[in-house]
Design an enzyme around this catalytic site. Structure first.
Site, PDB file in Angstrom:
ATOM      1  N   TYR A 157     -21.667  -2.812 -11.282  1.00 34.86           N
ATOM      2  CA  TYR A 157     -20.261  -3.088 -11.546  1.00 34.86           C
ATOM      3  C   TYR A 157     -20.105  -4.529 -11.998  1.00 34.86           C
ATOM      4  CZ  TYR A 157     -19.801   1.061  -8.625  1.00 34.86           C
ATOM      5  OH  TYR A 157     -19.918   2.302  -8.088  1.00 34.86           O
ATOM      6  N   HIS A 230     -14.310  -1.202 -12.053  1.00 35.56           N
ATOM      7  CA  HIS A 230     -14.274  -1.561 -10.632  1.00 35.56           C
ATOM      8  C   HIS A 230     -13.308  -2.705 -10.351  1.00 35.56           C
ATOM      9  CE1 HIS A 230     -16.389  -1.002  -6.676  1.00 35.56           C
ATOM     10  NE2 HIS A 230     -16.614   0.172  -7.219  1.00 35.56           N
TER      11      HIS A 230
END
Length: 422
Positions: A157, A230
């Protein structure tokens, strides 16, 4: 005579190295019990305490058939509501009651919800690698297995982290580096940096465009590609990224903004047509209300134990159906197999199902949770048994205790050391 709740208890286990919480509800009918997922992996002791010390005294003796009434009672009993600890505890009981109701009716939960709309749920799998070549290879491997949807991340992420940095006193600025798009990106960092997992949002945005340009040239457009931001970038960066990725025809772009920045979706929607998925962190109905009613997202991505279980999730799915929004329930490793089963029962019964995230259930989890959903090709299947169709081997589960240590990966920081969203 009505069947009542006889016992409610939390079972904590970590067969795959991830903390899981399962609730077992036993009834006044000998041998009749239900299981539910209450997994909040990073605060499992708090959830277990709430279940054992607060929900059990509240619920013992109540009729198991009154699922809606019990859900409302649990939700209101603490006065304050819609927090992750409370919601996950409620979810564990709620799913277990649906499991029991299905067993009493000798029907799978999806039949209680109106019956199947499809035979199996299409899934997307996760592919991540430090190099574009390695990433393309992983996607091809999924394609050869019959998977048609793959979420791709280039180094986790937020892209490849700058560095996992432990503080060491310095007299000069530290020169940290991280690889983005095959090039070296350097950032000057302050002295005496705090411990944490560092990443560079600007480098991540630039590398993500290179990522999709490369994969589309390599793989073409027959494979559906997804990506998870994210919530790690600022709203203006999110708009820039969404616009830049639009030509590469993503199946969806996930969690580009944090729940606190929901109003920015209007600007995103006004400037590009990329499909948007949102909701992994949602707890409170007000976090999705306007996004759904104003058609600002395309997929709802909630973690169903995080919002309180099957009872609120089926209502949310129906709400989304009215606005043309599809479901894509959260399905990572920090969902128990019981929670995965609940996801798939909803997937089969909801006409507006979109896709199911599938992180996988390994052999150890299958052994601890017999009857778990099974992946075949690009679809996940249920076994057709009554209730949720899944069980728990408590003796085996006890061999895999949970980890009570401090969570590391959520201690994320920007290159200058500022604590930031994970």
């Amino acid at each position: 005579m009505a069947i009542t709740l006889r016992d409610v208890r939390a079972i904590c286990t970590a067969p795959a190295g991830i903390n899981l919480i399962v609730v077992k509800v036993e009834t006044s009918e000998p041998g009749l019990y239900g299981l539910g997922c209450a997994t909040f992996a990073y605060r499992h002791k708090a959830v277990a305490c709430l279940i054992d010390d607060y929900l059990k005294p509240l619920l013992v003796g109540r009729e198991v058939a009154r699922i809606e009434d019990i859900w409302q009672t649990m939700n209101h009993n603490a006065y304050w509501r819609n927090g992750p600890v409370e919601n996950n505890a409620i979810s564990g009981v709620d799913m277990a009651l649906w499991d029991i109701k299905g067993k009493m009716a000798n029907m799978p939960v999806y039949d209680l919800l109106g019956g199947k709309c499809r035979e199996a749920a299409a899934v997307y799998r996760h592919a991540d690698a430090p190099t574009l070549e390695g990433l393309a290879e992983k996607v091809r491997a999924f394609m050869s297995d019959g998977v048609r949807h793959v979420r791709v991340q280039w180094g986790g992420y937020g892209g490849k982290p700058v560095r996992e940095y432990a503080p060491v006193p310095n007299t000069q600025p530290s020169l940290l580096s991280g690889a983005y798009g095959g090039k070296e990106v350097r950032e000057f960092a302050p002295v005496d940096m705090q411990d944490g997992v560092y990443y560079d949002p600007d480098g991540y945005v630039r590398s993500s465009v290179i990522l999709f340009e490369s994969l589309r040239k390599e793989l073409g457009y027959e494979i559906e590609l997804l990506h998870d931001v994210h919530e790690r970038i600022a709203p203006s960066e999110a708009i820039r990224l969404a616009k830049a990725l639009e030509p590469y025809r993503l199946f969806f772009l996930e969690d580009i903004l944090s729940p606190e920045q929901g109003e920015w979706f209007r600007q995103v929607r006004a400037q590009c047509a990329i499909p948007l998925a949102q909701g992994e962190l949602f707890n409170n109905p007000h976090e999705w209300e306007r996004l759904v009613a104003d058609r600002l997202i395309d997929f709802i991505r909630v973690h169903i134990s995080q919002i309180g279980g099957i009872t609120p999730a089926r209502k949310l799915a129906a709400q989304c159906e009215a606005y043309g929004i599809r479901t894509a329930w959260h399905g990572p490793g920090d969902v128990s197999p019981v929670g995965h089963a609940a996801n798939v029962h909803l997937d089969l019964a909801c006409p507006n199902f979109g896709i199911q995230e599938w992180s996988g259930i390994n052999d150890i989890l299958m052994e601890v949770f017999p009857g778990s959903p099974e992946l075949r090709g690009g679809y996940v299947y249920l076994n057709g048994k009554a209730g949720l169709g899944i069980d728990l081997d408590e003796k085996l589960a006890a061999k895999y205790p949970c980890d009570g240590g401090v969570t590391r990966w959520t201690q994320t920081r920007l290159p200058d050391g500022t604590s930031h969203q994970p």
